[in-house]
Design a protein around this motif. Structure first.
Motif, PDB file in Angstrom:
ATOM      1  N   SER A 120      -6.085  -0.554  -2.993  1.00 60.88           N
ATOM      2  CA  SER A 120      -6.823  -1.603  -2.313  1.00 60.88           C
ATOM      3  C   SER A 120      -8.155  -1.083  -1.790  1.00 60.88           C
ATOM      4  CB  SER A 120      -5.993  -2.114  -1.139  1.00 60.88           C
ATOM      5  OG  SER A 120      -6.814  -2.875  -0.294  1.00 60.88           O
TER       6      SER A 120
ATOM      7  N   HIS B 269      -3.679  -5.107  -2.427  1.00 59.55           N
ATOM      8  CA  HIS B 269      -3.912  -4.272  -3.597  1.00 59.55           C
ATOM      9  C   HIS B 269      -5.181  -4.689  -4.318  1.00 59.55           C
ATOM     10  CE1 HIS B 269      -2.566  -7.566  -6.155  1.00 59.55           C
ATOM     11  NE2 HIS B 269      -1.459  -7.661  -5.432  1.00 59.55           N
ATOM     12  N   GLY B 270      -5.669  -3.789  -5.200  1.00 59.03           N
ATOM     13  CA  GLY B 270      -6.869  -4.060  -5.979  1.00 59.03           C
ATOM     14  C   GLY B 270      -6.532  -4.739  -7.288  1.00 59.03           C
TER      15      GLY B 270
ATOM     16  N   ALA C 163       0.820  -1.201   0.000  1.00 59.73           N
ATOM     17  CA  ALA C 163       0.000   0.000   0.000  1.00 59.73           C
ATOM     18  C   ALA C 163       0.859   1.258   0.000  1.00 59.73           C
ATOM     19  CB  ALA C 163      -0.905  -0.004   1.229  1.00 59.73           C
TER      20      ALA C 163
END
Ligand code: ZN
Length: 460
Positions: free
Chosen positions: A134, A140-141, A29
């Motif tokens: 995220s 994370h996304g 992040a």
């Protein structure tokens, strides 16, 4: 490199010890989004050691946790990670290691093919993988983008598009062509001294190659001799060299005797280095038939001084490490190639005008080198060793006239090209421009090529 790696590993271990897994998760992040064009990190760096895998890279960057607000701030940005390409890795392997799912990876690679052949990926190269921020504040996304340096100037990749698929991206790094001027004093070798003066390796190699016709790197170069080199380079906005250009001028001052050379393109396919009289530096025989970069005044033979030519010693010696490639001093035909008593592994060449050259004590003769075959100047014919009657690794080199050895240091080879007429006039103009250029650029600095007025035409 070794020190840096050691430091990295130390840092890595420390970071892991302090923050543990939580720190590594926070790392995902924590990385800010970096705009591609500004990232010139490690562009000219060679392949990394095998053990520098993605995990080590990640943990090396882990930082201790700080405040909640910082965490929130970090979580609001896209997450970017860099993965090193390992030996034998495909781009698919690299993406899988970064955590990209199979179908998305395939889509991205297909899109990338529009601007880059994924098979051109090299071990040691860095691949940047970007994910969306995220939704949970950690991790994370979704996978967003993959990018890499196709060459020092071109960044290519694939990016998620509006339709949920992937499209190719291509960015040219902003670079400017500049001319650099370096001077220095030789300490143990031209190579080392030029390197510490900041001259790019490729330019040093070009300089050594061009000087090898006139300079005996073992005997002619003395500590305290000076060198000058002027060359083009392509620099990014931070002033970092991303690609070297042509060497325009080089000179060495050998115990007060200057040897200078200018690059000249006659417009008819001849691009060579010429002295100030318009004579090509190329000669029928090289004075230094090994890589001059390997010769330094600090490297000597055990129990064997670096000998000059005498009645007893019918050649000259080059003290270079075992395995250093030996080059044919000139175009010619192989007369002898094989083991030859006290000479050890030995090759003798016949050149034009009754000249011959011989090379002794090789660790081995190069593949394909056999009697009757043709060789061209600079071709590798064998490797330095200590076979036969020899007390340490060196090249014993002889020049023959007919069947008699002569003193190689006394041989004066004629130039291969002497410019005349319009070519000579054009050369003189180029020489004048180069001299003006050198006067305009103080040593250890460089100037943008387009800021040099008329002289800029030189580099085009
Ligand atoms: Zn010798």
């Amino acid at each position: 490199m070794t020190n840096r790696v050691t430091a990295k590993i130390k840092r890595s271990m420390k970071a892991v010890a302090v923050v543990g897994l939580a720190g590594i998760a926070a790392f995902f992040a924590a990385r800010p989004f970096v705009h591609l064009v500004d990232d010139t990190d490690n562009l000219l760096e060679g392949p990394p050691p095998v053990f520098m895998d993605a995990e080590a890279e990640l943990s090396a960057r882990a930082r201790p946790l700080t405040t909640d607000s910082e965490l929130e701030d970090r979580a609001s940005r896209p997450v970017e990670t860099q993965v090193r390409v390992g030996s034998g890795d495909t781009l698919g392997d690299v993406l899988a290691r970064a955590g990209v799912e199979g179908i998305e990876a395939t889509q991205a690679i297909d899109a990338l093919r529009g601007v880059f052949n994924p098979r051109a990926l090299k071990a040691g190269q860095k691949v940047k993988v970007t994910f969306e921020k995220s939704p949970h504040g950690f991790g994370h996304g979704g996978f967003q983008m993959v990018s890499l340096n196709a060459d020092p100037i071109r960044v290519v990749g694939a990016q998620r598009d509006d339709k949920g698929g992937f499209g190719p991206i291509e960015t040219m790094r902003q670079v400017s062509k500049q001319v650099a001027h370096n001077t220095g004093t030789i300490k143990s070798s031209l190579f080392e001294s030029a390197q510490s003066a900041g001259v790019p390796i490729q330019i040093i190699m070009a300089m050594i190659k061009a000087l090898s016709y006139d300079v005996d790197f073992q005997r002619d170069i003395q500590s305290g001799d000076e060198f000058t080199v002027v060359y083009e380079g392509f620099y990014d906005t931070k002033g970092k060299l991303v690609r070297h250009g042509e060497m325009l001028f080089a000179s060495v001052n050998l115990s007060g005797t200057p040897i200078a050379m200018y690059r000249f393109d006659n417009g008819q396919g001849t691009v060579e280095y010429f002295n100030d009289k318009g004579e090509s530096v190329k000669k029928a025989l090289l004075k230094t038939p090994v890589d001059g970069a390997k010769i330094s005044s600090g490297f000597g033979m055990r129990n064997h001084p670096i000998l000059g030519y005498s009645k007893m010693h019918k050649g000259i010696d080059f003290a270079v490490p075992t395995g250093t490639p030996i080059q044919a001093a000139g175009d010619g035909t192989i007369e002898i190639a094989g083991f030859n008593g006290s000479y050890g592994n030995y090759v003798r060449l016949r050149h034009g005008s009754g000249f011959g050259t011989a090379y002794a004590h090789m660790s081995r003769i190069a593949a394909g080198i056999g009697p009757g075959k043709r060789v061209s100047q600079g071709q590798i014919i064998g490797f330095v060793g200590s076979t036969g009657r020899s007390t340490g690794a060196h090249l014993h080199y002889e020049v023959l006239k007919g069947s008699d050895q002569i003193n190689p240091l006394s041989v004066k080879m004629p130039t291969s090209i002497k410019l005349a007429g319009r070519d000579l006039d054009r050369f003189k103009a180029v020489k004048r421009d180069t001299d003006t250029l050198m006067a305009k650029i103080p040593p250890s600095t460089r100037l943008a090529a387009n800021a040099l007025g008329k002289s800029a035409a030189l580099s085009n």
